[in-house]
Design a protein around this motif. Structure first.
Motif, PDB file in Angstrom:
ATOM      1  N   ALA A  31       0.833  -1.294   0.112  1.00  0.00           N
ATOM      2  CA  ALA A  31      -0.082  -0.105  -0.024  1.00  0.00           C
ATOM      3  C   ALA A  31       0.902   1.267  -0.056  1.00  0.00           C
ATOM      4  N   ASN A  32       2.134   1.237   0.098  1.00  0.00           N
ATOM      5  CA  ASN A  32       2.996   2.457   0.108  1.00  0.00           C
ATOM      6  C   ASN A  32       3.316   2.486  -1.297  1.00  0.00           C
ATOM      7  N   GLU A  33       2.855   1.912  -2.284  1.00  0.00           N
ATOM      8  CA  GLU A  33       3.251   2.149  -3.654  1.00  0.00           C
ATOM      9  C   GLU A  33       1.761   2.373  -4.639  1.00  0.00           C
ATOM     10  N   PHE A  34       0.705   2.577  -4.009  1.00  0.00           N
ATOM     11  CA  PHE A  34      -0.348   3.065  -4.914  1.00  0.00           C
ATOM     12  C   PHE A  34      -1.469   3.656  -4.035  1.00  0.00           C
ATOM     13  N   VAL A  35      -2.190   4.386  -4.879  1.00  0.00           N
ATOM     14  CA  VAL A  35      -3.455   5.019  -4.255  1.00  0.00           C
ATOM     15  C   VAL A  35      -4.613   4.510  -5.122  1.00  0.00           C
ATOM     16  N   THR A  36      -5.738   4.858  -4.522  1.00  0.00           N
ATOM     17  CA  THR A  36      -6.958   4.624  -5.177  1.00  0.00           C
ATOM     18  C   THR A  36      -7.330   5.650  -5.917  1.00  0.00           C
ATOM     19  N   ILE A  55      10.023   6.081  -6.549  1.00  0.00           N
ATOM     20  CA  ILE A  55      11.468   6.611  -6.630  1.00  0.00           C
ATOM     21  C   ILE A  55      11.152   7.999  -7.229  1.00  0.00           C
ATOM     22  N   GLU A  56      10.500   8.107  -8.305  1.00  0.00           N
ATOM     23  CA  GLU A  56      10.307   9.198  -8.887  1.00  0.00           C
ATOM     24  C   GLU A  56       9.590  10.540  -7.855  1.00  0.00           C
ATOM     25  N   LYS A  90       1.775  12.193 -13.101  1.00  0.00           N
ATOM     26  CA  LYS A  90       3.116  12.202 -13.480  1.00  0.00           C
ATOM     27  C   LYS A  90       3.852  10.928 -12.907  1.00  0.00           C
ATOM     28  N   TYR A  91       3.394  10.766 -11.824  1.00  0.00           N
ATOM     29  CA  TYR A  91       4.094   9.516 -11.067  1.00  0.00           C
ATOM     30  C   TYR A  91       3.457   8.269 -11.182  1.00  0.00           C
ATOM     31  N   ARG A  92       2.438   8.075 -11.971  1.00  0.00           N
ATOM     32  CA  ARG A  92       1.691   6.992 -12.230  1.00  0.00           C
ATOM     33  C   ARG A  92       2.426   6.130 -13.034  1.00  0.00           C
ATOM     34  N   ARG A  93       2.535   4.619 -12.796  1.00  0.00           N
ATOM     35  CA  ARG A  93       3.106   3.796 -13.551  1.00  0.00           C
ATOM     36  C   ARG A  93       2.121   3.273 -14.759  1.00  0.00           C
TER      37      ARG A  93
END
Length: 381
Positions: A31-36, A55-56, A90-93
């Motif tokens: 959960a530290n790598e995504f948001v809803t 990282i970005e 802009k940080y979204r993969r």
């Protein structure tokens, strides 16, 4: 797609997912790598998860915030959404579609702690050719084998305990696909069946998965602990997605003769591949219909009845990826159908098994969908 009448050569193939497919890469993210969030899909608002390039994101924080962010990351319960609910795109993969509720029965936010990651390249999802080839090999083996021909020494009884002799098992299987002497891998007819990785797709579907277990009373129970159902979350390829891949079974008769496997040529003909997959899937589906009828799950029984209607010789079904289980990844079902005594020996060779039903567990989505069913179509290149 027009079906091919050619037996050998290059074939352009289409694979369509009938149920969600999960082929993991062995990793998870937290959960530290995504948001809803919300997104518009076919004029409808849907729930999504946005996978973030942490990282970005970190690079653009102020020095004070960087220290705080690192401190938060050391907390296993840290959720990026609670730290910053509006992370810039802009940080979204990539985005993933939520196929589970983002709120629990009490109305509180239901954010998974961990999501099993699907196999991908450059954040695009695909189905590996190796997964398809492995499933096809099992189908070929299932269709070819006569249970009476399986050597008795494959299953050994030592002091009242059964075990599978892997050396004898592998030797028996290699003799089916390979020349009697020499390196079994180099002299296997399967060397001449080449299957590419599939085309890619975006927008994975994240399902919550659970395990159901048949009970002696004739019903299912959800696998859980302390009264709570245990669920896992996984990035799947959603239903009704089409992928392209290529199949090449071109052969040189002189080469086959030189290595002593000219009599095995028919095994990888397109006709035999299609017939084998059709027969294998047909037996699995019939077994699952009976299984879900016996243990009173009409929803899954109906799903498999619909799969039965779709399976045909020209466009066979095949089961791949996680949730395939023993029966879809071995010749176990043929032994179960044709030699109950030997299947009982196999059952006893497993560390955990149950007399009233084996295998008794199935991994499904929380919306009662089995995993891994796809349909194949073939045409000349």
């Amino acid at each position: 797609m027009v079906s091919s009448t050619k037996l050998f050569g290059n074939f352009s193939c289409i694979m369509k997912t009938i149920t969600p497919v999960f082929i993991g890469n062995g990793r998870s993210y937290f959960a530290n790598e995504f948001v809803t969030g919300k997104a518009k899909l076919k004029d409808k608002k849907v729930n999504i998860i946005k996978r973030i390039d942490v990282i970005e994101y970190y690079k653009d924080l102020t020095d004070d915030k960087k220290d705080k962010f690192i401190e938060n990351l050391s907390n296993q319960n840290f959720k990026l959404e609670q730290y910053d609910s509006k992370v810039k795109n802009k940080y979204r993969r990539y985005n993933a579609l939520c196929k589970f509720s983002l709120t629990d029965k009490n109305g509180y936010k239901n954010i998974p702690n961990e999501i099993a990651e699907g196999i991908k390249t450059n954040d695009k999802f695909f189905i590996p050719g190796s997964s398809l080839k492995g499933a096809i090999r099992t189908g070929l083996l299932y269709n070819l084998i006569n249970v009476d021909d399986i050597p008795r020494n494959i299953i050994q009884n030592r002091n009242g305990k059964y075990r599978i002799n892997r050396f004898e098992h592998d030797k028996f299987i290699n003799n089916i696909f390979s020349a009697p002497k020499g390196n079994s891998a180099q002299k296997s007819i399967m060397r001449f069946l080449q299957i590419s990785d599939s085309s890619v797709a975006s927008l994975p579907h994240i399902y919550d998965l659970k395990t159901i277990k048949a009970k002696p009373s004739g019903v299912f129970e959800d696998h859980g602990r302390n009264g709570r159902v245990i669920k896992t979350y996984a990035e799947t390829i959603g239903m009704q997605k089409s992928f392209k891949f290529s199949l090449n079974n071109s052969l040189n008769d002189d080469v086959l003769k030189r290595i002593g496997i000219e009599d095995k040529k028919y095994l990888i003909s397109l006709k035999n591949i299609k017939e084998s997959l059709y027969n294998f899937s047909n037996d699995i589906i019939d077994h699952e219909i009976e299984f879900y009828e016996e243990y009173n799950n009409p929803n899954l029984k109906r799903t498999y009845e619909n799969l039965s209607k779709r399976n045909n010789l020209d466009n066979p079904l095949i089961k791949i990826g996680s949730g395939s289980g023993l029966l879809a990844t071995s010749i176990g079902l043929k032994i179960k159908n044709d030699d109950s005594r030997r299947f009982e020996e196999i059952r006893q060779s497993f560390r955990r098994s149950y007399e009233y039903e084996f295998p008794k567990s199935r991994k499904i989505t929380s919306t009662n969908l089995p995993l891994g069913w796809v349909q194949l179509s073939f045409a000349d290149s």
